[in-house]
Design a protein around this motif. Structure first.
Motif, mmCIF file in Angstrom:
data_model
loop_
_atom_site.group_PDB
_atom_site.id
_atom_site.type_symbol
_atom_site.label_atom_id
_atom_site.label_comp_id
_atom_site.label_asym_id
_atom_site.label_seq_id
_atom_site.Cartn_x
_atom_site.Cartn_y
_atom_site.Cartn_z
ATOM 1 N N VAL A 1 0.846 -1.201 0.000
ATOM 2 C CA VAL A 1 0.000 0.000 0.000
ATOM 3 C C VAL A 1 0.879 1.247 0.000
ATOM 4 C CG1 VAL A 1 -1.730 1.326 1.277
ATOM 5 C CG2 VAL A 1 -1.939 -1.168 1.139
ATOM 6 N N LYS A 3 -3.934 -3.089 -9.491
ATOM 7 C CA LYS A 3 -3.342 -1.941 -8.779
ATOM 8 C C LYS A 3 -4.401 -1.012 -8.187
ATOM 9 C CE LYS A 3 -2.761 1.003 -12.882
ATOM 10 N NZ LYS A 3 -1.950 1.957 -13.616
ATOM 11 N N VAL A 12 -5.453 -1.614 -4.511
ATOM 12 C CA VAL A 12 -4.553 -1.226 -3.419
ATOM 13 C C VAL A 12 -5.099 -0.004 -2.680
ATOM 14 C CG1 VAL A 12 -2.196 -0.615 -2.806
ATOM 15 C CG2 VAL A 12 -2.613 -2.114 -4.747
#
Lengths: 191, 191
Positions: free
Chosen positions: B13, B51, B54
């Motif tokens: 993260v 992605k 995240v």
């Protein structure tokens, strides 16, 4: 299927909703939608960026009309009265074809996480349009935000009731405004 | 960057937020995030489907906690009192790292239509969790819907204020509940 001769964009929406209903959203390709609608793939892509966009066609028009209605409400109108004018204005463009395919679009959305996502974004876009138009009228930020959220919800509830039984002679605008009034009463009861 | 040694998920993260800030969301790849976090691509995909996910990490935890807090509110609590308990419970898991990266996540979301979309869906998910927990308590459908919307909005406003200046000693829970109270007053003034 009704026997009208809609324009290419309308034909693509009809084809997409039919295919999503018949074989599911994931299994439907842009090529199939174009073929069913009697258009080329490049015509499809002139109107929509992908198959997902077909189901939220009209979002920009709705946003514009909601904002217009709010802007045109009388100077002394409260935030919710202005929202009601927005709902009336937006309801004008929804016709028999929208009413007839409403439940099938709803079913397609419920069956697809991807479409639920796009649908959520559509709601955010409609709320943002109303919020902007309310702030433009001088409505305070938080009030504008809440009134816009109630407006989106009222339009959704009204639309769902309107499409439940297309044979009932009732106007979408009236159902949306009844829903807005119910929401207003509920909001008052929260406090 | 703070010098703590977070677990792999937390490291990913942090890496993602840093990369999105440095070079933009669109330009950042999963491979880059994995490399910066010191994990393999397959480790990345054990935690996140892509992605985009995240930046909404923790949505399920938040949903669970919001619902738990609502469920644990005293039997006589109103819908909004129960929502306040949900906000308190969810606030407990937000720590200094969340507070520090809040504005950068917000900037990444504002710069990307794709992330705005995912963020909108996150809000819908949180509202649905609260709505379900309220209905479970016997709250009427529309009331539950509105109370849940106010809850999401209060959490967002509270979180934004909390992250504005991380040096101020104030609890997220208190800011969220102040925001909920403001929204309650605004809702009353709509009618």
């Amino acid at each position: 299927m009704a026997r009208w001769e809609p324009d290419a964009r309308e034909r693509m929406v009809v084809a997409a909703v039919d295919l999503f209903t018949e074989q599911g959203y994931d299994e439907t390709t842009v090529a199939q939608i174009a073929e069913r609608a009697g258009v080329t793939r490049s015509t499809f892509f002139r109107h929509f960026s992908d198959k997902r966009e077909v189901l939220v066609a009209g979002q920009e028009t709705l946003s514009t009309l909601l904002a217009e209605g709010i802007a045109q409400a009388p100077a002394g109108a409260t935030a919710l009265e202005a929202v009601a004018q927005g709902l009336r204005r937006a309801s004008e463009v929804m016709g028999a074809a929208n009413r007839e395919r409403g439940p099938r679009i709803q079913a397609a959305v419920e069956a697809s996480a991807e479409l639920q996502e796009r649908d959520a974004l559509k709601s955010v876009g409609l709320a943002a349009a109303m919020h902007g138009a309310l702030v433009e009228r001088g409505v305070a930020e938080t009030t504008a935000h809440l009134a816009a959220e109630l407006g989106v919800l009222a339009f959704k509830i009204g639309f769902a009731r309107w499409t439940e039984d297309p044979s009932v002679d009732v106007a979408l605008a009236d159902l949306a405004i009844i829903a807005l009034d119910e929401l207003r009463t509920t909001a008052a009861s929260l406090t």
